[in-house]
Design an enzyme around this catalytic site. Structure first.
Site, short mmCIF file in Angstrom:
data_model
loop_
_atom_site.label_atom_id
_atom_site.label_comp_id
_atom_site.label_asym_id
_atom_site.label_seq_id
_atom_site.Cartn_x
_atom_site.Cartn_y
_atom_site.Cartn_z
N GLY A 15 0.61 -1.34 0.16
CA GLY A 15 -0.06 0.10 -0.02
C GLY A 15 0.70 1.26 0.03
O GLY A 15 0.44 2.19 0.47
N HIS A 112 1.76 1.68 -13.54
CA HIS A 112 2.48 0.44 -13.69
C HIS A 112 3.93 0.74 -13.69
O HIS A 112 4.40 1.75 -14.44
CB HIS A 112 2.31 -0.34 -15.14
CG HIS A 112 2.99 -1.59 -15.66
ND1 HIS A 112 2.66 -2.72 -14.76
CD2 HIS A 112 4.00 -1.97 -16.44
CE1 HIS A 112 3.41 -3.63 -15.43
NE2 HIS A 112 4.40 -3.27 -16.25
#
Length: 203
Positions: A15, A112
């Site tokens: 996270g 990404h």
């Protein structure tokens, strides 16, 4: 007075991108409400981050459902109830189906760790490092249901040096992610991102 802009973050792991977004909101750099964390791993550290930040969570185990479509329908009910404006994929390690993509297309983004379309899929940093590229980086793109195949919104690059290891490269790429993702969310929040087919225009 601008209307509230509510986001839901989907994550499966530590996270750190979730935290970067929460921190950007707390510092006043990002004018959104982090309304919900969606996580497919109850023990993931990101769940604790959400709890500490006071962010509501929808945590589930995919194996408890007969199909992706069934749990995605439950997720959509949560998103609609909370009037979510934008879905942020931040290390969510599951492909999503048309059940979720179609109603939210143009309102789901992903980050990404490579310069797409190079090195999609898992371990983009390791793929690029092993390939021996001299330049790699980070891509933020709209999600279209394919594997890191949606229209590109923004990219930032980083040089791969001769004394880099995969770990040192990863450290620099993650730092770029934590800077770029809140910036892109802010641009979308401001209505400055326009999607036209595969082309994305930032005004």
């Amino acid at each position: 007075m601008t209307q509230p802009f509510r986001i839901a973050v989907f994550a499966s792991g530590s996270g750190t991108n979730f935290q970067a977004i929460v921190d950007a909101v707390a510092s006043g750099k990002l004018d959104v409400i982090v309304e919900l964390l969606v996580c497919d791993r109850p023990q993931a550290p990101v769940v604790e981050r959400a709890n500490l930040a006071g962010v509501s969570t929808f945590v589930f185990r995919p194996k408890d459902y007969a199909s992706r479509e069934i749990y995605e329908a439950e997720i959509i009910a949560e998103l609609e109830a909370r009037q979510i404006d934008l879905i942020i994929m931040a290390g969510y390690m599951r492909l999503i189906t048309d059940t979720l993509v179609k109603p939210y297309y143009g309102r789901i983004i992903n980050i990404h760790p490579s310069l797409l379309p190079a090195f999609p899929g898992i371990n983009g940093i390791g793929q690029a490092f092993e390939y021996g590229v001299k330049l790699t980086g980070v891509t933020v793109h709209f999600v279209d249901g394919g594997l890191d195949s949606g229209p590109v919104i923004a990219q930032m690059s980083v040089d791969v040096t001769s004394d880099d290891t995969e770990a040192t490269l990863a450290e620099r790429i993650h730092a770029l992610e934590h800077m770029l993702y809140p910036q892109v969310i802010a641009l979308i929040r401001a209505g400055r991102v326009r999607l036209d087919g595969r082309k994305v225009f930032v005004e």
